[in-house]
Design a protein around this motif. Structure first.
Motif, PDB file in Angstrom:
ATOM      1  N   ALA A  29      41.074  46.016  40.701  1.00  0.00           N
ATOM      2  CA  ALA A  29      42.687  46.372  40.341  1.00  0.00           C
ATOM      3  C   ALA A  29      43.235  45.359  39.629  1.00  0.00           C
ATOM      4  CB  ALA A  29      43.188  46.794  41.579  1.00  0.00           C
ATOM      5  N   ASN A  30      43.175  44.155  40.004  1.00  0.00           N
ATOM      6  CA  ASN A  30      43.744  42.911  39.540  1.00  0.00           C
ATOM      7  C   ASN A  30      43.157  41.622  39.194  1.00  0.00           C
ATOM      8  OD1 ASN A  30      43.435  42.005  42.069  1.00  0.00           O
ATOM      9  ND2 ASN A  30      45.737  42.831  42.521  1.00  0.00           N
ATOM     10  N   GLY A  31      41.734  41.662  39.480  1.00  0.00           N
ATOM     11  CA  GLY A  31      41.096  40.344  39.266  1.00  0.00           C
ATOM     12  C   GLY A  31      41.278  39.239  40.405  1.00  0.00           C
ATOM     13  N   ASP A  32      41.837  39.762  41.464  1.00  0.00           N
ATOM     14  CA  ASP A  32      42.154  38.647  42.535  1.00  0.00           C
ATOM     15  C   ASP A  32      40.908  38.240  43.322  1.00  0.00           C
ATOM     16  OD1 ASP A  32      44.717  38.683  42.147  1.00  0.00           O
ATOM     17  OD2 ASP A  32      45.266  40.030  43.879  1.00  0.00           O
ATOM     18  N   LYS A  33      40.512  36.996  43.681  1.00  0.00           N
ATOM     19  CA  LYS A  33      39.437  36.784  44.174  1.00  0.00           C
ATOM     20  C   LYS A  33      39.343  37.181  45.674  1.00  0.00           C
ATOM     21  CE  LYS A  33      38.055  32.938  42.280  1.00  0.00           C
ATOM     22  NZ  LYS A  33      37.754  31.526  41.657  1.00  0.00           N
ATOM     23  N   ILE A  34      38.082  37.728  46.157  1.00  0.00           N
ATOM     24  CA  ILE A  34      37.951  37.893  47.542  1.00  0.00           C
ATOM     25  C   ILE A  34      36.838  36.916  48.105  1.00  0.00           C
ATOM     26  CG2 ILE A  34      36.815  39.749  48.831  1.00  0.00           C
ATOM     27  CD1 ILE A  34      37.585  41.598  46.469  1.00  0.00           C
ATOM     28  N   TRP A  35      35.728  36.347  47.332  1.00  0.00           N
ATOM     29  CA  TRP A  35      35.081  35.582  47.827  1.00  0.00           C
ATOM     30  C   TRP A  35      34.178  34.822  46.790  1.00  0.00           C
ATOM     31  CZ3 TRP A  35      30.096  36.408  46.417  1.00  0.00           C
ATOM     32  CH2 TRP A  35      29.464  37.603  46.682  1.00  0.00           C
ATOM     33  N   THR A  36      33.650  33.667  46.917  1.00  0.00           N
ATOM     34  CA  THR A  36      32.924  32.793  45.880  1.00  0.00           C
ATOM     35  C   THR A  36      31.829  32.406  46.471  1.00  0.00           C
ATOM     36  OG1 THR A  36      34.957  32.127  44.669  1.00  0.00           O
ATOM     37  CG2 THR A  36      33.077  30.636  44.269  1.00  0.00           C
ATOM     38  N   HIS A  37      30.757  32.393  45.840  1.00  0.00           N
ATOM     39  CA  HIS A  37      29.380  31.734  46.151  1.00  0.00           C
ATOM     40  C   HIS A  37      28.933  30.699  45.136  1.00  0.00           C
ATOM     41  CE1 HIS A  37      25.605  31.555  48.154  1.00  0.00           C
ATOM     42  NE2 HIS A  37      24.918  31.574  46.740  1.00  0.00           N
ATOM     43  N   LYS A  38      28.690  29.684  45.550  1.00  0.00           N
ATOM     44  CA  LYS A  38      28.365  28.561  44.439  1.00  0.00           C
ATOM     45  C   LYS A  38      26.847  28.605  44.433  1.00  0.00           C
ATOM     46  CE  LYS A  38      28.804  24.781  41.918  1.00  0.00           C
ATOM     47  NZ  LYS A  38      29.313  24.985  40.316  1.00  0.00           N
ATOM     48  N   LEU A  39      26.385  28.269  43.063  1.00  0.00           N
ATOM     49  CA  LEU A  39      25.020  28.209  42.811  1.00  0.00           C
ATOM     50  C   LEU A  39      24.850  26.734  42.567  1.00  0.00           C
ATOM     51  CD1 LEU A  39      24.275  31.254  40.402  1.00  0.00           C
ATOM     52  CD2 LEU A  39      23.991  31.003  42.769  1.00  0.00           C
ATOM     53  N   ASN A  40      23.515  26.048  42.731  1.00  0.00           N
ATOM     54  CA  ASN A  40      23.341  24.802  42.551  1.00  0.00           C
ATOM     55  C   ASN A  40      22.531  24.486  41.435  1.00  0.00           C
ATOM     56  OD1 ASN A  40      24.652  23.878  45.093  1.00  0.00           O
ATOM     57  ND2 ASN A  40      22.953  24.805  46.220  1.00  0.00           N
ATOM     58  N   GLU A  41      21.735  25.365  40.842  1.00  0.00           N
ATOM     59  CA  GLU A  41      20.657  25.218  39.669  1.00  0.00           C
ATOM     60  C   GLU A  41      20.977  26.179  38.503  1.00  0.00           C
ATOM     61  OE1 GLU A  41      16.756  23.792  41.094  1.00  0.00           O
ATOM     62  OE2 GLU A  41      17.147  24.688  42.684  1.00  0.00           O
ATOM     63  N   GLY A  42      22.302  26.354  38.018  1.00  0.00           N
ATOM     64  CA  GLY A  42      22.512  26.992  36.699  1.00  0.00           C
ATOM     65  C   GLY A  42      23.289  28.136  36.870  1.00  0.00           C
ATOM     66  N   ILE A  43      23.472  29.232  35.923  1.00  0.00           N
ATOM     67  CA  ILE A  43      24.119  30.113  36.079  1.00  0.00           C
ATOM     68  C   ILE A  43      23.531  31.466  36.423  1.00  0.00           C
ATOM     69  CG2 ILE A  43      25.798  29.389  34.415  1.00  0.00           C
ATOM     70  CD1 ILE A  43      24.341  31.206  32.382  1.00  0.00           C
ATOM     71  N   GLY A  44      24.240  32.534  37.159  1.00  0.00           N
ATOM     72  CA  GLY A  44      23.474  33.567  37.658  1.00  0.00           C
ATOM     73  C   GLY A  44      23.246  34.839  36.631  1.00  0.00           C
ATOM     74  N   THR A  45      22.058  35.689  36.898  1.00  0.00           N
ATOM     75  CA  THR A  45      21.941  36.684  35.796  1.00  0.00           C
ATOM     76  C   THR A  45      22.962  37.925  36.331  1.00  0.00           C
ATOM     77  OG1 THR A  45      20.624  37.707  37.276  1.00  0.00           O
ATOM     78  CG2 THR A  45      19.455  36.195  36.067  1.00  0.00           C
ATOM     79  N   ALA A  46      22.973  39.032  35.539  1.00  0.00           N
ATOM     80  CA  ALA A  46      23.600  40.220  36.126  1.00  0.00           C
ATOM     81  C   ALA A  46      22.996  40.452  37.486  1.00  0.00           C
ATOM     82  CB  ALA A  46      23.618  41.297  35.089  1.00  0.00           C
ATOM     83  N   ILE A  47      24.024  41.200  38.197  1.00  0.00           N
ATOM     84  CA  ILE A  47      23.949  41.377  39.542  1.00  0.00           C
ATOM     85  C   ILE A  47      23.683  42.728  39.621  1.00  0.00           C
ATOM     86  CG2 ILE A  47      24.930  41.316  41.808  1.00  0.00           C
ATOM     87  CD1 ILE A  47      26.879  38.976  40.733  1.00  0.00           C
ATOM     88  N   LYS A  48      22.676  43.000  40.589  1.00  0.00           N
ATOM     89  CA  LYS A  48      22.359  44.589  40.978  1.00  0.00           C
ATOM     90  C   LYS A  48      22.499  44.693  42.487  1.00  0.00           C
ATOM     91  CE  LYS A  48      20.935  45.279  36.649  1.00  0.00           C
ATOM     92  NZ  LYS A  48      19.429  45.755  36.426  1.00  0.00           N
ATOM     93  N   SER A  49      22.225  45.866  42.614  1.00  0.00           N
ATOM     94  CA  SER A  49      22.809  46.054  44.265  1.00  0.00           C
ATOM     95  C   SER A  49      21.226  46.794  44.766  1.00  0.00           C
ATOM     96  CB  SER A  49      24.133  46.994  44.532  1.00  0.00           C
ATOM     97  OG  SER A  49      24.133  47.273  45.696  1.00  0.00           O
ATOM     98  N   LEU A  50      21.037  46.432  46.070  1.00  0.00           N
ATOM     99  CA  LEU A  50      19.989  46.822  46.934  1.00  0.00           C
ATOM    100  C   LEU A  50      20.688  47.185  48.272  1.00  0.00           C
ATOM    101  CD1 LEU A  50      17.050  47.403  47.496  1.00  0.00           C
ATOM    102  CD2 LEU A  50      16.804  45.306  48.085  1.00  0.00           C
TER     103      LEU A  50
END
Length: 381
Positions: free
Chosen positions: A292-313
């Motif tokens: 709705a407004n882009g407010d952050k809910i949670w963050t997960h930090k990666l240690n070795e680069g950037i993430g790919t597009a995310i899929k759901s299982l």
């Protein structure tokens, strides 16, 4: 005798209570689940071992019936049996295939790094037609009403007849910047209008029939990298799209007006699930945001680069890390549930087969992996 009877009854009730508590504890432990990730099979997608420079493998695998089709960035496209991983056919292409492909019935459409765009038979790998773009092709195509749309690496957007490969129209956009990120997003479509991001930082809406400009919005104004390489994601009359090392934008599909923005650039598309956006940023984080407004809910930090597009299982977020592992996060909390290290990172978004609890992806080493992933009952002992 009365006191003896009462004492015995108390002892009996105490014993029952203790036994019930033990049974409850046993039931709770026996019903506890854990998330498990196991390798089903892995196959090398190149015809020969790659002893030279490592290229960028970014194609998401494609399911075509009982086949799994995968392109690599070195020597072509291969098809495997989904269950066993047995090789079915191979199509050699010079310099390989980087972008993801689009499948309709038995026709697979994709751009390649040899300067051609292809239509092939998914069941056999036979080429139906090839169209010369005279530039490398890095973007996933879109098929709509018999027309295939795609963005070539030289900022030219094409509309081709899907049956014959005949050019219907093109839209070319000049980029005066000397710096650009190598890549490009797929177009999105709504009510007969296409939405395409370009390397000059603009998001453009084009009429799908004619190629005429409906509107254009200048989003990324960075002096160095202005690229809009992420695929626009539509949600009703809203578009979510990211600029590289820039911001995440929410734009109206009707007029191209910016409704809100969040500092934090992205290379991959956002994923919309319910009332949340899941967003891999170029600073190596995964964000859960309110759509709705882009407010952050949670963050997960990666240690070795950037993430790919995310899929759901089934409530679990699945994505790769450019220099690291395939990760599985709890959708609600961002808690790490599991991971698997394939070697040399992952740049391609995974393919999730929810029905069979399986995840397919290509690694930076050009190996195709099939993972079984899901919740299992934890052992009691």
């Amino acid at each position: 005798m009365k006191f003896v009877f009462l004492g015995a009854l108390s002892l009996f009730l105490f014993g029952c209570t203790t036994l019930n508590e033990k049974m409850d504890n046993w039931t709770e432990k026996n019903n506890k689940r854990e998330f498990q990730v196991k390798t089903a099979w892995v196959r090398r997608t190149t015809e020969k071992d790659n002893l030279g420079f490592r290229k960028i493998n970014r194609m998401t695998p494609v399911i075509a019936g009982d086949l799994l089709i995968q392109g690599n960035a070195m020597d072509g496209v291969t098809a495997y049996e989904r269950e066993s991983g047995r090789l079915k056919w191979r199509l050699p292409i010079v310099n390989g295939v980087e972008p993801s492909a689009t499948l309709i019935k038995d026709r697979l459409f994709f751009g390649a790094s040899d300067g051609n765009f292809y239509s092939i038979a998914a069941s056999t790998g036979e080429v139906q037609w090839a169209f010369q773009t005279k530039a490398e092709n890095l973007s996933e195509p879109l098929l709509y009403e018999g027309v295939i749309y795609f963005l070539a690496g030289n900022n030219v957007f094409y509309a081709l007849d899907a049956a014959t490969g005949r050019q219907l129209w093109l839209y070319s956009r000049q980029d005066t910047s000397q710096f650009s990120i190598r890549g490009g997003g797929a177009p999105a479509l709504r009510n007969g209008n296409l939405f395409v991001g370009f390397s000059d930082g603009s998001l453009v809406s084009l009429n799908a029939k004619t190629g005429n400009v409906v509107w254009e919005a200048q989003l990324n104004r960075n002096k160095r990298f202005r690229d809009i390489d992420s695929t626009p994601v539509l949600d009703g009359d809203l578009i979510y799209i990211a600029g590289y090392d820039d911001k995440l934008y929410c734009v109206s599909a009707d007029k191209g007006e910016i409704l809100w923005r969040v500092d934090g650039g992205g290379y991959s598309a956002v994923t919309v699930i319910g009332d949340k956006l899941f967003y891999p940023t170029t600073n190596g984080e995964i964000w859960a945001l309110s759509k709705a407004n882009g407010d952050k809910i949670w963050t997960h930090k990666l240690n070795e680069g950037i993430g790919t597009a995310i899929k759901s299982l089934k409530g679990v977020l699945v994505f790769g890390e450019s220099q690291g592992s395939m990760f599985f996060l709890d959708q609600n909390t961002g808690k790490l549930l599991g991971s698997m290290e394939p070697g040399r990172g992952i740049l391609a978004a995974p393919l999730v087969d929810e029905k069979n609890d399986r995840v397919y992806f290509i690694s930076g080493e050009a190996n195709l992996w099939a993972l079984d992933a899901g919740w299992v009952r934890a052992p009691y002992f």
